[in-house]
Design an enzyme around this catalytic site. Structure first.
Site, short mmCIF file in Angstrom:
data_model
loop_
_atom_site.label_atom_id
_atom_site.label_comp_id
_atom_site.label_asym_id
_atom_site.label_seq_id
_atom_site.Cartn_x
_atom_site.Cartn_y
_atom_site.Cartn_z
N HIS A 25 1.69 4.51 -2.83
CA HIS A 25 1.70 5.97 -2.62
C HIS A 25 3.07 6.54 -3.02
O HIS A 25 3.16 7.57 -3.68
CB HIS A 25 1.46 6.30 -1.14
CG HIS A 25 0.03 6.21 -0.70
ND1 HIS A 25 -0.98 6.92 -1.31
CD2 HIS A 25 -0.56 5.51 0.31
CE1 HIS A 25 -2.14 6.66 -0.68
NE2 HIS A 25 -1.91 5.80 0.30
N HIS B 67 0.83 -1.21 0.00
CA HIS B 67 0.00 0.00 0.00
C HIS B 67 0.87 1.27 0.00
O HIS B 67 0.74 2.13 -0.87
CB HIS B 67 -0.92 -0.02 1.23
CG HIS B 67 -1.88 1.13 1.29
ND1 HIS B 67 -3.19 1.02 0.89
CD2 HIS B 67 -1.72 2.41 1.71
CE1 HIS B 67 -3.80 2.18 1.05
NE2 HIS B 67 -2.93 3.05 1.54
N GLU B 68 1.75 1.36 0.97
CA GLU B 68 2.55 2.59 1.09
C GLU B 68 3.51 2.75 -0.08
O GLU B 68 3.80 3.87 -0.50
CB GLU B 68 3.32 2.61 2.43
CG GLU B 68 2.44 2.53 3.68
CD GLU B 68 1.30 3.54 3.72
OE1 GLU B 68 1.41 4.63 3.11
OE2 GLU B 68 0.26 3.23 4.36
N GLU C 105 -4.95 7.46 -3.33
CA GLU C 105 -5.39 6.17 -2.78
C GLU C 105 -5.59 5.13 -3.89
O GLU C 105 -5.43 3.94 -3.67
CB GLU C 105 -6.67 6.38 -1.96
CG GLU C 105 -7.03 5.25 -1.03
CD GLU C 105 -6.05 5.03 0.12
OE1 GLU C 105 -5.11 5.83 0.29
OE2 GLU C 105 -6.21 4.03 0.84
ZN ZN Z 1 -3.40 5.12 1.69
#
Ligand code: ZN
Length: 498
Positions: A266, A262-263, A292
């Protein structure tokens, strides 16, 4: 003689450098600051943010914006986008009276402490007076910033430029029924076993593994670093320095692996910003929702898909042979896709997650409209949980007190999580049609095509486009719930056969 545009850029460069310095101090606060520095650090952060704010909202900035706007001829040029984006922020910031900003900062700082206490005591009534105050100030903020249709629009604008309540409502309506149906359908079949993930996994090995994983995805360690914090996050001090953190749970491998995916999603977006956007309004992502979409795409569309693990599972087994060698790839794939209605949003799976968001969106709207009073939140929360997920929280700590957002005054933020999920699926659908070999590429560990697509269609644009423009340009149409629903129904229809 420098043009007005050059003068504007020079001024903005200072504003952005100050903001980036603040970000670095915040990163340090979460990762390594000695506890005794907390008070001094809060003062440093507030001094920096005030300096950046004053410089930005000064009349000179407004004059430069005006003059630079006239210098820029081509309305579609990068400079025109820079002026446009900057003008919007300038308008929003200058419309807020200084006293209101200070009052809100003070109220949210106090509310945060009270929220933490109320959560520990599992008692919403402790937090209610603080929330009432924060909500009242937030309403004033919306009033100052202005809106055409709904006060919520003014708040949304801060996270998702151009998004409106009137657009969100039908989007979410389109999701709700089919999601609730899917949750029920999944609940009728035999449950998937997540035992492979729930064993003891030595943290030092997890750390090594996920660092490698981030690198495999394309995370550039020359312009970033990975540390540990209580909750994982990504923070950017310009495209030259984009850091992420991990959080580990010795008894649950999913936390570090999917947190990292996830990170890193980003971070790739931030690192993908062109060098020429450095220290300016076009650097970084164009909205919270689009951001997101990048994290969710890597975490879910890629990271919870079977093709990705065809290549990566052997490496994971080699890292944890004792724990994983008795489980097949399919065992693992089922484990990482277990659907289980739960009380806590941050632990929710792909199917149930957006129902948590919708509940918050509906309560926020009702609060702003005045049809719901703060003291009525627990009852409304629990009723919606029962409706959507068939669960009722045993106490407020696992219910309406679980998120920090409202204590921080972040009304209007939650919907961006769902917008990100929807956009991720819509991008994925387009990527699949543009890259016919995607599945085989993932199975062989070749991420070049995927990374190239995202770089070209999303990352390289930085914050030039509005979310709406970017969505249309990248996928050929406006944001819709259908790609996401079709993706879920196909995937979980197969994993949970009727
Ligand atoms: Zn996020």
């Amino acid at each position: 003689m420098a043009t007005k545009l050059d003068q504007l850029k020079k001024r903005l460069r200072t504003v952005y450098c100050l903001r980036e310095a603040s970000a670095l101090l915040s990163w340090d606060q979460e990762t390594g600051m000695p506890p005794g520095a907390a008070g001094a650090r809060a003062e440093q952060l507030s001094a920096l943010s005030e300096a950046a704010h004053d410089l930005f909202v000064a009349d000179e900035t407004g004059e430069l914006l005006e003059a630079a706007g006239q210098e820029v001829q081509d309305a579609e040029s990068e400079d025109a986008h820079l002026v446009r984006r900057c003008r919007r922020e300038y308008r929003r910031e200058t419309r807020l009276p200084r006293e209101l900003v200070a009052e809100l900062a003070e109220a949210t700082s106090r509310a945060q402490g009270v929220w933490a206490r109320a959560k520990a005591q599992q008692d919403f009534s402790v937090f209610a007076p603080e929330l009432t105050r924060v909500l009242d100030l937030t309403r004033q903020v919306a009033g100052c910033q202005g809106y055409d249709e709904h006060p919520y629009d003014a708040l949304l604008e801060g996270y998702e430029p151009g998004m409106r309540t009137s657009r969100l409502r039908p989007l979410f309506e389109g999701l709700r029924g089919r999601l609730v149906d899917l949750v029920r359908r999944v609940g009728r079949g035999p449950q998937l076993d997540d035992a492979p993930l729930r064993q003891v996994f030595e943290v030092s090995r997890q750390r090594e593994y996920v660092q490698r994983l981030a690198g495999t995805l394309g995370y550039d360690f020359d312009r970033g670093r990975i540390d540990q914090s209580e909750h994982p996050f990504c923070i950017s001090m310009s495209t030259r320095d984009v850091r992420i953190t991990n959080a580990f749970d010795e008894d649950f491998l999913g936390r570090s692996v999917f947190g990292t995916l996830h990170e890193t999603g980003h971070a790739l977006y931030e690192q993908g910003s062109p060098e020429r956007f450095l220290h300016g309004p076009l650097e970084g992502g164009c909205s919270m929702g689009v951001h997101e979409s990048q994290s969710r795409l890597w975490e879910n569309l890629v990271g919870r898909g079977r093709p990705f693990w065809v290549h990566h599972y052997p490496g994971l087994v080699a890292t944890f042979p004792q724990q994983l060698s008795r489980f097949s790839l399919d065992d693992f794939h089922r484990a990482i896709n277990r659907v289980q209605p739960s009380l806590v949003r941050v632990e929710a799976d792909e199917v149930t997650y957006n129902l948590h968001i919708m509940l918050r969106f509906e309560l926020e709207l009702a609060l702003l409209e005045g049809s719901l009073q703060v003291r009525e939140i627990p009852e409304a929360w629990n009723a919606a949980m029962q409706d959507y997920l068939g669960l009722v929280p045993p106490h407020d700590g696992l219910g309406c007190l679980q998120d920090v957002h409202w204590s921080l005054g972040l009304f209007g933020y939650f919907p961006t999580y769902t917008l990100g999920n929807l956009l991720a699926a819509q991008l994925w659908e387009k990527i699949q049609s543009d890259l016919p070999s995607l599945e085989e590429d993932l199975e062989s560990g070749n991420l070049e095509g995927l990374r190239g697509w995202l770089g070209e269609k999303v990352h390289v644009w930085g914050a030039r486009l509005t979310p709406e423009e970017l969505t249309r340009q990248a996928t050929g149409r406006d944001l819709e719930p259908e790609p996401f629903l079709a993706y879920l129904e196909k995937k979980f229809g197969a994993l949970y056969p009727a």
